[in-house]
Design an enzyme around this catalytic site. Structure first.
Site, mmCIF file in Angstrom:
data_model
loop_
_atom_site.group_PDB
_atom_site.id
_atom_site.type_symbol
_atom_site.label_atom_id
_atom_site.label_comp_id
_atom_site.label_asym_id
_atom_site.label_seq_id
_atom_site.Cartn_x
_atom_site.Cartn_y
_atom_site.Cartn_z
ATOM 1 N N CYS A 56 10.140 -0.525 4.671
ATOM 2 C CA CYS A 56 9.509 -1.936 4.472
ATOM 3 C C CYS A 56 10.394 -2.794 3.958
ATOM 4 C CB CYS A 56 8.713 -1.517 3.221
ATOM 5 S SG CYS A 56 9.080 -0.838 1.860
ATOM 6 N N HIS A 97 7.965 -7.688 -1.011
ATOM 7 C CA HIS A 97 9.390 -7.449 -1.415
ATOM 8 C C HIS A 97 10.417 -8.513 -0.992
ATOM 9 C CE1 HIS A 97 8.206 -3.220 -1.601
ATOM 10 N NE2 HIS A 97 8.787 -2.672 -0.752
#
Length: 374
Positions: A156, A255
């Site tokens: 990710c 993130h």
């Protein structure tokens, strides 16, 4: 384009749920099969899963019976009982066993697992960055035998990072890279990190995350080389040094990554920003999940922020900001990406879309090839 029937392996987990959410009204794909572990198999999906997303579970999906995650027989594929296109979101130890078995049975397995990302003949792909790496498919034994294959999307953090890096590598080249991540708790799945461990805290360790990020960047930004004579291909890894620090922070989704970079060819601020804003490699394909601008640069001094920016490009874009000179390398900046949309299910779906455009969903025998659109 006709809607193709697809299945989801590991359908009850958080990434499986995100697959269902993103595919619910997809114009090219239709969910007809869901599978999970023995504790969920045989139950209606609405009973088998603990739905955690911010949109309602589609009623028709809730009624579907969850199937065992056993690889399909030839009869099940021929009858259409199990679709040939499978999105996989199972944990890595399970993926190591199941995903090759599905590919060998004749399925196109589009995986979010880390199990085979660095396997030499498995494409690790972000379509805006390295869709030519799909050429590795033709070297897989299952592909040659029955059309089945295995494709993966990256970690990710690596996805958001390489979207920002690709236009810089293309225009200026990358010599070295230092990145520190601040990763949302949703990246750990559900129930994920215990509340008493993460609230008011930062955990400076995520198992295997730094290693995955460092090595995947090299493969993603590497060059595909085809051997036409042998009918094979390989990836020359990016010739750059990459160092990563990965941290878990008390953010639900999104993130954030702080990046310092040294370029092979000098570039000024305007050239860097222009490289990001002009980066539209998939524009001509009109893919349903592809953002018009995969990298969005924000001039504000305090952006990007997870609460404000993770939904850009329907969660499929990387937001970059705070570009400024670096006293150790050349430049430093901050980027943000949605870890369960662009960083997981959305990435796999975009891989499937570009595979469809490239004509890769073709299986051994005319009758079998026809079944994919049945």
């Amino acid at each position: 384009m006709e809607r193709r029937k697809v299945g989801i392996l590991g359908a009850t987990g958080m990434v499986g749920q995100r697959f269902i959410q993103l595919l619910a009204n997809h114009p090219w794909f239709e969910i007809t099969w869901l599978a999970a572990s023995d504790r969920s198999a045989g139950k209606p999906y609405g009973e088998a899963t603990n739905w955690k997303l911010d949109t309602p579970l589609p009623a028709q999906i809730a009624k579907m019976i969850v199937q065992p995650n056993t690889p399909p027989t030839a009869e099940q594929l021929a009858s259409g009982e199990v679709p040939r296109i499978i999105f996989s979101s199972v944990d890595s130890p399970i993926a190591k066993e199941l995903e090759p078995a599905y590919a060998n049975a004749g399925c196109a397995v589009i995986s979010n697992s880390s199990a085979f990302r660095m396997t030499p003949d498995v494409p690790l792909v972000v379509p805006e960055v390295n869709s030519d790496h799909f050429g590795l498919l033709e070297t897989q034994v299952s592909r040659r035998q029955n059309g089945g294959f295995l494709v993966t999307n990256p970690n990710c953090c690596a996805i958001g990072l390489v979207l920002a890096l690709a236009p810089l590598e293309q225009k200026f080249g990358i010599e070295s890279l230092f990145v520190t991540t601040m990763q949302a708790v949703s990246g750990a799945g559900y129930p994920g990190v215990a509340s008493l461990d993460i609230l008011g805290n930062v955990v400076p360790y995520i198992k295997n995350e730094e290693e995955k990020l460092e090595e995947e960047v090299g493969k993603l930004l590497g060059a595909f080389k085809a051997d036409e004579t042998a009918g094979t291909g390989s990836i020359d890894l990016l010739d750059a040094k990459v160092s990563a620090h990965c941290n878990r922070v008390p953010v639900i989704d999104g993130h954030t990554e702080c990046v310092s970079i040294k370029l092979k060819t000098p570039a000024n601020y305007e050239q860097m920003v222009a490289a990001w804003r002009e980066f539209q490699p998939l524009r001509a394909h009109h893919l349903p999940s592809a953002p018009l601008h995969p990298v969005e640069y924000d001039e504000a001094e305090n952006r990007p922020q997870p609460r404000l920016d993770i939904a850009r490009g329907n969660g499929m874009a990387t937001t970059v900001g705070r570009l400024r000179p670096c006293s150790l390398l050349d430049w430093k900046f901050v980027l943000l990406s949605h870890n369960t949309v662009r960083g997981a299910a959305g990435a796999a779906i975009l891989n499937a879309e570009i595979l469809a455009v490239m004509g890769k969903f073709k299986f051994a025998g005319a009758r079998q090839e026809a079944l994919v659109n049945a």
